[in-house]
Design a protein around this motif. Sequence first.
Motif, PDB file in Angstrom:
ATOM      1  N   UNK A  21      22.797 -84.114  -1.905  1.00 51.61           N
ATOM      2  CA  UNK A  21      21.743 -84.184  -0.696  1.00 51.61           C
ATOM      3  C   UNK A  21      20.459 -84.347  -1.081  1.00 51.61           C
ATOM      4  N   UNK A  22      19.932 -83.739  -2.340  1.00 54.45           N
ATOM      5  CA  UNK A  22      18.655 -83.579  -2.631  1.00 54.45           C
ATOM      6  C   UNK A  22      18.241 -84.046  -4.049  1.00 54.45           C
ATOM      7  N   UNK A  23      19.150 -84.467  -4.861  1.00 51.30           N
ATOM      8  CA  UNK A  23      18.932 -84.783  -6.255  1.00 51.30           C
ATOM      9  C   UNK A  23      18.178 -86.093  -6.475  1.00 51.30           C
ATOM     10  N   UNK A  24      18.219 -86.936  -5.289  1.00 53.42           N
ATOM     11  CA  UNK A  24      17.424 -88.253  -5.753  1.00 53.42           C
ATOM     12  C   UNK A  24      16.474 -88.513  -4.443  1.00 53.42           C
ATOM     13  N   UNK A  25      16.052 -87.467  -4.014  1.00 50.90           N
ATOM     14  CA  UNK A  25      15.046 -87.568  -2.700  1.00 50.90           C
ATOM     15  C   UNK A  25      13.727 -88.146  -3.109  1.00 50.90           C
ATOM     16  N   UNK A  26      13.231 -88.920  -2.625  1.00 51.11           N
ATOM     17  CA  UNK A  26      12.019 -89.520  -2.724  1.00 51.11           C
ATOM     18  C   UNK A  26      10.871 -88.668  -2.018  1.00 51.11           C
ATOM     19  N   UNK A  27       9.738 -89.112  -2.895  1.00 54.57           N
ATOM     20  CA  UNK A  27       8.497 -88.433  -2.424  1.00 54.57           C
ATOM     21  C   UNK A  27       7.962 -88.440  -1.007  1.00 54.57           C
ATOM     22  N   UNK A  28       8.305 -89.709  -0.519  1.00 52.54           N
ATOM     23  CA  UNK A  28       8.146 -89.868   1.202  1.00 52.54           C
ATOM     24  C   UNK A  28       8.920 -88.904   1.789  1.00 52.54           C
ATOM     25  N   UNK A  29      10.075 -88.676   1.390  1.00 54.42           N
ATOM     26  CA  UNK A  29      11.071 -87.980   2.186  1.00 54.42           C
ATOM     27  C   UNK A  29      10.807 -86.447   2.253  1.00 54.42           C
ATOM     28  N   UNK A  30      10.318 -86.202   0.818  1.00 55.36           N
ATOM     29  CA  UNK A  30       9.845 -84.849   0.731  1.00 55.36           C
ATOM     30  C   UNK A  30       8.772 -84.306   1.930  1.00 55.36           C
ATOM     31  N   UNK A  31       7.917 -85.273   2.615  1.00 54.39           N
ATOM     32  CA  UNK A  31       7.137 -84.906   3.614  1.00 54.39           C
ATOM     33  C   UNK A  31       7.623 -84.877   4.713  1.00 54.39           C
ATOM     34  N   UNK A  32       8.921 -85.444   4.968  1.00 55.56           N
ATOM     35  CA  UNK A  32       9.543 -85.629   6.309  1.00 55.56           C
ATOM     36  C   UNK A  32       9.831 -84.268   6.940  1.00 55.56           C
ATOM     37  N   UNK A  33      10.082 -84.006   8.249  1.00 54.95           N
ATOM     38  CA  UNK A  33      10.364 -82.604   8.710  1.00 54.95           C
ATOM     39  C   UNK A  33      12.043 -82.745   8.682  1.00 54.95           C
ATOM     40  N   UNK A  34      12.485 -81.559   8.077  1.00 50.76           N
ATOM     41  CA  UNK A  34      14.033 -81.351   7.943  1.00 50.76           C
ATOM     42  C   UNK A  34      14.308 -80.668   9.048  1.00 50.76           C
ATOM     43  N   UNK A  35      13.884 -79.559   9.420  1.00 46.50           N
ATOM     44  CA  UNK A  35      14.321 -78.465  10.571  1.00 46.50           C
ATOM     45  C   UNK A  35      13.109 -78.064  11.344  1.00 46.50           C
ATOM     46  N   UNK A  36      13.523 -77.877  12.701  1.00 48.39           N
ATOM     47  CA  UNK A  36      12.684 -77.616  13.567  1.00 48.39           C
ATOM     48  C   UNK A  36      13.475 -76.205  14.387  1.00 48.39           C
ATOM     49  N   UNK A  37      12.830 -75.366  14.291  1.00 48.09           N
ATOM     50  CA  UNK A  37      13.408 -74.103  14.876  1.00 48.09           C
ATOM     51  C   UNK A  37      13.104 -74.107  16.570  1.00 48.09           C
ATOM     52  N   UNK A  38      14.377 -74.244  17.133  1.00 49.11           N
ATOM     53  CA  UNK A  38      14.304 -74.777  18.399  1.00 49.11           C
ATOM     54  C   UNK A  38      13.659 -73.317  19.335  1.00 49.11           C
ATOM     55  N   UNK A 237      22.770 -84.909   8.721  1.00 50.11           N
ATOM     56  CA  UNK A 237      21.672 -84.854   8.968  1.00 50.11           C
ATOM     57  C   UNK A 237      20.480 -84.919   7.780  1.00 50.11           C
ATOM     58  N   UNK A 238      20.607 -83.918   6.966  1.00 55.39           N
ATOM     59  CA  UNK A 238      19.909 -83.595   5.670  1.00 55.39           C
ATOM     60  C   UNK A 238      19.982 -84.888   4.897  1.00 55.39           C
ATOM     61  N   UNK A 239      21.184 -85.400   4.546  1.00 57.11           N
ATOM     62  CA  UNK A 239      21.413 -86.411   3.792  1.00 57.11           C
ATOM     63  C   UNK A 239      20.913 -87.899   4.266  1.00 57.11           C
ATOM     64  N   UNK A 240      20.691 -88.100   5.512  1.00 57.10           N
ATOM     65  CA  UNK A 240      20.252 -89.242   6.168  1.00 57.10           C
ATOM     66  C   UNK A 240      18.436 -89.038   6.377  1.00 57.10           C
ATOM     67  N   UNK A 241      18.050 -87.610   6.008  1.00 59.00           N
ATOM     68  CA  UNK A 241      16.625 -87.441   6.129  1.00 59.00           C
ATOM     69  C   UNK A 241      16.189 -87.230   7.688  1.00 59.00           C
TER      70      UNK A 241
END
Length: 529
Positions: A21-38, A237-241
């Motif tokens: 899921x996270x081993x090859x994550x890009x710098x751009x994707x690190x800034x994406x929102x992963x989780x939103x507490x409803x 969802x996490x895999x697809x960012x």
Amino acid sequence: MSFTSPYPDVDIPNLGLYDFLFGSITEQDLGRVALIDGATGEETDYRTLIAKINAVAGALAARGLSVGDVVGLHSPNSPEFAVAFHGILRGGGTATTINALYTAADIAKQLKDSGAKALFTVSPMLAQAVTAAEQVGIPAERVIVLDGAEGHLSLADLIAEDVSAPTVAFDPATQVAVLPYSSGTTGNPKGVELSHRNLVANVCQVGLPVPVRADDRVLAVLPFFHIYGLTVLLNLSLYQRASLVTMAKFDLSKFLTLVSGKKCTFVFVAPPVALALAKHPMVDEHDLSSVRTIVSGAASLDEELGNAVAARLGTRVLQGYGMSELSPVSHIIGVDELEVSLSSIGKPLPNTENKIVDPATGAEIAVPAEGRSEPGELWVKGPNVMLGYLNNDAATAETLDADGYLHTGDVAVVDADLNVYIVDRLKELIKYKGYQVPPAELESLLLTHPQIADAAVIGVRDAEGEEVPKAFVVLQAGAELTADEVMAFVAERVSPHKKVRRVQFIDTVPKSSAGKILRKDLRAGEARG
């Protein structure tokens, strides 16, 4: 004859789930929102999520967690669930996910059977969690309360220790990542051993026909403690960012408010939610135009109900099929398959083989040149098939054969285009005067009645000892309908042997957290009556 998926095989990396899921994550994707507490609207980006996961893994390792140790996770959906789950796996542990509705006795039974050495829970469920932990010998210092409680470590406490994640080594194909327990609708729940490779494979398999994108917002109302929510919502969802919007429990008003307010694009549901979307007047009060795809799973979705949801919301509705033992998905209607009927569960996923086998003779049923095949039990083989049941070789041998096929216990047919249709459960078929009557068929028909909100059907014995179909019916608010009218409605639309011959009106149909009808509860009520 066996038949393979019409999809091309996908590559399945030989990695643990965290690295996948996270081993090859890009710098751009690190800034994406992963989780939103409803509940609060708080956002967690991928950089923060990964840092928290690593900190939890380090804190658990500092407390002696070793590769293969089991940790219980007893919580509704939240960003903290995601952190705890992946923290356990990142440290080499195995997570046994526990139904948030369980009693202390239920929790203790799963903790004992799985051999759990620690437990994550939440403060509203702390009383039953502590009672269960005490019963199985888990000390208070190993009961971690995600949101904090006096006398217990919190998730924030573990993260604040800032301990580096350990270096761990294991074989993804044999290391058990998660140990969910089968629903137990027909017997005692069993621990389902799913490896890292099982989970990685299923994300790769589902991602081809159902391509969640990085710009999607996915509503997570289906529980993460259920393998459907864990794989198809959380991990895919996490895999697809993409961004996940979490809901702790289903409430229609909050559900609609979140979908409209957060502009959710992908919504994964179980049939009870689909029923509300099709029939509840509250739906018309919200702008749901952002939703481009709804995927239903965990239980059978009626075609007319699914089409009603699609028409009302102006969106695409898909149906999938699976079970915990399949990690969980084995079939799904792809987003591009516009002509496939919603009465189908879709085509087999990539990298899988299927058989349909006559349960009476053991003969394999061939794929027809046209139309649909004869019915038989569905068998599935592929990289998403479980390792087996924990400490239960007998049950494993009953379900997994020597060739690697998992016997699903579901009766299915296949058409010439390799679309599969579930007819019913082998053990749930009603035998009326020698004829087979599928309860699911009658339930689907009953739901087409405008005055019926929900329904379930089981077989009961009449005065002569004959098994007959009995319908349990929930009426729409303000509706007036008699038992005779219900039976007449069905009789006009089915073969004589499929008629409903008894009707009982009830307030709610008992269902599991995944939306499956709990027929055993209805049968138990019959026995008491």
